[in-house]
Enzyme design. Structure first.
Site, PDB file in Angstrom:
ATOM      1  N   CYS A  37       0.844  -1.194   0.000  1.00 48.51           N
ATOM      2  CA  CYS A  37       0.000   0.000   0.000  1.00 48.51           C
ATOM      3  C   CYS A  37       0.879   1.243   0.000  1.00 48.51           C
ATOM      4  O   CYS A  37       2.017   1.222   0.482  1.00 48.51           O
ATOM      5  CB  CYS A  37      -0.954   0.000   1.193  1.00 48.51           C
ATOM      6  SG  CYS A  37      -0.164  -0.188   2.800  1.00 48.51           S
ATOM      7  N   SER A  89       3.502  -1.951   4.109  1.00 49.73           N
ATOM      8  CA  SER A  89       3.348  -0.530   3.804  1.00 49.73           C
ATOM      9  C   SER A  89       4.569  -0.019   3.054  1.00 49.73           C
ATOM     10  O   SER A  89       5.666  -0.562   3.189  1.00 49.73           O
ATOM     11  CB  SER A  89       3.194   0.278   5.097  1.00 49.73           C
ATOM     12  OG  SER A  89       4.442   0.368   5.772  1.00 49.73           O
ATOM     13  N   ASP A  90       4.375   1.020   2.280  1.00 45.63           N
ATOM     14  CA  ASP A  90       5.527   1.777   1.823  1.00 45.63           C
ATOM     15  C   ASP A  90       6.137   2.436   3.064  1.00 45.63           C
ATOM     16  O   ASP A  90       5.495   2.577   4.107  1.00 45.63           O
ATOM     17  CB  ASP A  90       5.117   2.833   0.794  1.00 45.63           C
ATOM     18  CG  ASP A  90       6.259   3.206  -0.130  1.00 45.63           C
ATOM     19  OD1 ASP A  90       7.429   3.005   0.260  1.00 45.63           O
ATOM     20  OD2 ASP A  90       5.998   3.705  -1.235  1.00 45.63           O
ATOM     21  N   HIS A  91       7.396   2.839   2.954  1.00 52.49           N
ATOM     22  CA  HIS A  91       8.096   3.368   4.124  1.00 52.49           C
ATOM     23  C   HIS A  91       7.398   4.596   4.699  1.00 52.49           C
ATOM     24  O   HIS A  91       7.188   5.579   3.989  1.00 52.49           O
ATOM     25  CB  HIS A  91       9.538   3.707   3.754  1.00 52.49           C
ATOM     26  CG  HIS A  91      10.418   2.504   3.705  1.00 52.49           C
ATOM     27  ND1 HIS A  91      11.791   2.577   3.749  1.00 52.49           N
ATOM     28  CD2 HIS A  91      10.120   1.177   3.636  1.00 52.49           C
ATOM     29  CE1 HIS A  91      12.309   1.362   3.698  1.00 52.49           C
ATOM     30  NE2 HIS A  91      11.310   0.492   3.622  1.00 52.49           N
ATOM     31  N   ALA A 140       4.348   4.982   5.554  1.00 53.59           N
ATOM     32  CA  ALA A 140       2.995   5.269   5.064  1.00 53.59           C
ATOM     33  C   ALA A 140       1.919   5.002   6.109  1.00 53.59           C
ATOM     34  O   ALA A 140       0.812   5.528   5.997  1.00 53.59           O
ATOM     35  CB  ALA A 140       2.700   4.450   3.806  1.00 53.59           C
TER      36      ALA A 140
END
Length: 715
Positions: free
Chosen positions: A247, A280-282, A284
């Site tokens: 995501c 998650s993206d970093h 996020a």
């Protein structure tokens, strides 16, 4: 310490075990992977299903152990150490007590970003290839190297559909069409996961710009979401079996991407049947309870929201149930079981096992297949000129995008090296950096052919301010002016563009040849020289539209659409993005979607269209072997004024190599989905009544044959 990190490969172990009557303790451990003895740990029984194994393991975990599985826990890169370029992107250390192995992760949409690796051409170049086989090769190459850098999971591919060509990460995706993105993402994932490495397709659900990306509010209607931005993810899950879905950032219709249960729960899991896990993206993740209840399984890069203190507090305050936490852990464990992470030894970090020759070959093949000939007034292929003037700094470099898709190459072949080698000793090849336009013009004037190299600057964190070559590239000066000056000095001027996406080409009428070579990867020079000299036909076709003017591009001139007002952007253009925008608004592009020239010519005949397939015959009518990329578009009827349809939508493509006079019959399979639109009232895909126009040709603006299906009036 990573257990068994330096043990032999699985094949070697099998050989040893086959020859040894009584296995040693080390061999016995290898035979059962890192999980352990099934007699002591029943979840280690490989004969059980991933679901059953997870059901046996989960109750044995403590509350703290469960929480530990929900975040990357080593910001220093695991056993590879420190914040060095050799470190993993993320690490979850596992639970040694229970035989849960560590999980090591790497960035990888354009190659492995961990020390040196094969620098493949940018994914936009792969998209230009219109070739699922190349996508499988690309994914397999990335995963093979990720595996031998001790990774279990690679972050890629990026399948975000391009909304604005100013997007800083244009180079990292597959262009402006959802069908193309979906049909390249699937083989990429299959090729990668066939190497024993999990993939993370990204970024669910809508990610279209870098400006305000961390806080951007995106207002997208359901039809646009379903028809444009979700299809590549749907295909990744349903057709490719992607292990994980990452995501992204921002808020979709008011909900943060990594805690959007409407997308991650209802659509991804309930509707599509996804059983993997969602990282998650970093940075996020925004809120502990919101993320836990919204569908996020694993927080990256560390547990800022998913840690023992905050999650236990959320449970105590009854904001999150223990069952919800267990569900996230279950998703992670089940995926690790499914992909055999428990049942094998840790992959070794061993550069000697990386087949650099194979990577080099893959990089060259993908680049040759993606190099796109935009214009050719007879100057190409090169016919042994006595002298060639190379102009522009990119002739000595291999331009690339920056950010998480940046790769440090094992080796690099510059355009100057590749062309000089291919030209041979009988051709004088000179170089001028182009900083001084007068000097560059003088250098061009004295050569038979002048090749000007121009590049843009693209990457994560920043969008491009405009589409001219100068935007974002002040150090390279006035490249448009340079091209014009060189063209005045030499009538045989060729421009090679090393860009991550569309740029303006105001000098297009002044030069004889334009070649889009994208960000070309480590085999830049070899691939380019082979195309320029005609050793191979230019195989690329545009996965993006090149506009004539700045304001012609989608979302231009409307700040509410892009970059947004008060950190909110409204997708009021709906489905009219990319070539759909140009077609619907009657705007002539400089170079249309799907465009790309060959060194030969092709004719299309014998079109036969049914609701299940479209068939056409492609014939090479020229004197050379060449590559044809026939494309199928369908014009769909609008079921009402509230559901406007673009004049055409890509629904199929093929790539065929034909000798002079040779023909091939190409079939494009169709399904009901090929004719469907998203009906917002019914919340379902529907096929509208009416006339469907079937179109086949060489690009979105070069249609050679057409037919009608459905309820069509005869004239």
């Amino acid at each position: 310490m990573r257990v068994g990190r330096w043990l032999p490969a699985a094949g070697a172990l099998a050989s040893v075990l086959a020859l040894t009557a009584v296995p040693t303790p080390a061999e016995a451990r290898a035979a059962t992977g890192r999980c352990g003895d099934p007699a002591r740990r029943p979840w280690c029984d490989k004969g059980l299903t991933p679901d059953r194994r997870t059901a046996l393991l989960l109750p044995r975990m403590t509350a703290d152990e469960k929480i530990a599985m929900l975040a990357s826990d080593d910001p220093f890169g695991g056993p590879l150490g420190g914040f060095s370029e050799d470190a993993h992107a993320d690490t979850n250390s596992g639970i040694e007590r229970l035989g849960i192995p560590p999980l090591y992760m790497a960035d990888g949409p354009a190659g492995v970003r961990q020390g040196k690796a094969t620098a493949l051409p940018a994914p936009i170049a792969l998209a230009a290839g219109f070739d699922p086989n190349a996508a499988r090769l690309y994914g397999g190459t990335v995963a093979w190297e990720a595996r031998h850098r001790a990774n279990d999971l690679v972050f890629g591919p990026t399948v975000d559909v391009l909304r604005t060509p100013r997007n800083g990460r244009t180079f990292e995706g597959f262009g402006e069409d959802p069908y193309l993105s979906a049909t390249l993402g699937v083989p990429w994932i299959k090729g990668a996961q066939a190497q024993g490495v999990m993939t993370s397709v990204k970024h669910m659900a809508v990610y279209t710009q870098e400006t305000d990306r961390l806080s951007l509010g995106m207002n997208v209607d359901q039809r646009t979401l379903r028809e444009i931005y979700l299809p590549p993810f749907e295909a990744a899950v349903k057709d490719a079996g992607a292990a994980t879905v990452m995501c992204g950032f921002g808020r979709l219709n008011g909900r943060w991407a990594c805690q959007d249960d409407a997308a991650l729960g209802k659509i991804l899991r309930s509707e599509w049947g996804f059983t993997g896990f969602v990282p998650s993206d970093h940075t996020a993740a925004q809120d502990t309870a919101g993320a836990a209840n919204g569908g996020l399984d694993m927080e990256l890069p560390i547990g800022m929201k998913y840690n023992a203190f905050l999650l236990k507090l959320a449970v105590a305050q009854k904001k999150v149930t223990q069952a919800t936490i267990d569900a996230h852990v279950r998703n992670i464990l089940r995926t690790m079981f499914r992909f055999g992470v428990f049942d094998r030894q840790a992959y070794p970090n061993d550069l000697t096992r990386i087949d650099r020759a194979a990577g080099q070959s893959a990089a060259r093949q993908v680049e040759e297949g993606g190099i796109t000939l935009l214009k050719n007034d007879g100057v190409l292929p090169l016919k042994g000129p006595a002298s060639i003037a190379l102009i522009g700094r990119a002739a000595q470099q291999s331009p690339s995008g920056f950010g998480s898709a940046k790769v440090v190459p094992f080796t690099t072949v510059s355009a100057q090296d590749g062309i000089t080698s291919r030209a041979g000793s009988g051709t004088k090849v000179t170089y001028n950096n182009g900083d001084d336009h007068r000097d560059a013009a003088d250098a061009a004037r004295g050569a038979d052919v002048a090749i000007v190299f121009a590049t843009d600057s693209q990457g994560e964190f920043f969008d491009k301010a405009c589409l001219t070559l100068e935007c974002g590239e002040p150090l390279r000066g006035d490249q448009d002016g340079l091209i014009s000056e060189v063209a005045k000095a030499n009538p045989n001027t060729i421009v090679v563009l090393n860009t991550g996406g569309p740029v303006l080409t105001p000098w297009a009428g002044q030069v004889k040849g334009i070649v889009e070579a994208w960000y070309p990867g480590q085999e830049a020079g070899t691939a380019l020289a082979r195309v320029l000299y005609g050793d191979v036909d230019p195989g690329g076709r545009l996965p993006v539209t090149f506009p004539v003017n700045e304001n012609d591009a989608p979302t231009s001139g409307n700040p509410a659409q892009y970059p947004g007002l008060n950190k909110n952007t409204t997708f009021s253009e709906g489905v009219m993005i990319g070539y759909r925008h140009y077609d619907a608004n009657g705007i002539a592009p400089r170079f249309p979607f799907g465009h790309g020239l060959s060194y030969t010519t092709f004719a299309y005949s014998g079109l036969v269209a049914t609701s299940k397939a479209v068939q056409v015959t492609v014939t090479n009518t020229g004197q050379r072997t060449g590559i044809a990329v026939p494309q199928l578009y369908i014009g769909m009827p609008s079921p009402g004024v509230e559901v406007p349809q673009p004049p055409k939508q890509l629904k199929g493509y093929a790539k065929v190599t034909l000798g002079p006079g040779q023909s091939a019959k190409v079939t494009f399979p169709l399904t009901p989905r090929s004719f469907s639109y998203w009906n917002q009232a019914a919340k379902a895909w529907k096929v509208a009544d009416g006339c469907y126009k079937v179109m086949v040709g060489a690009s979105s603006r070069q249609i050679s044959r057409s037919a009608a299906l459905g309820a069509c009036r005869r004239r």
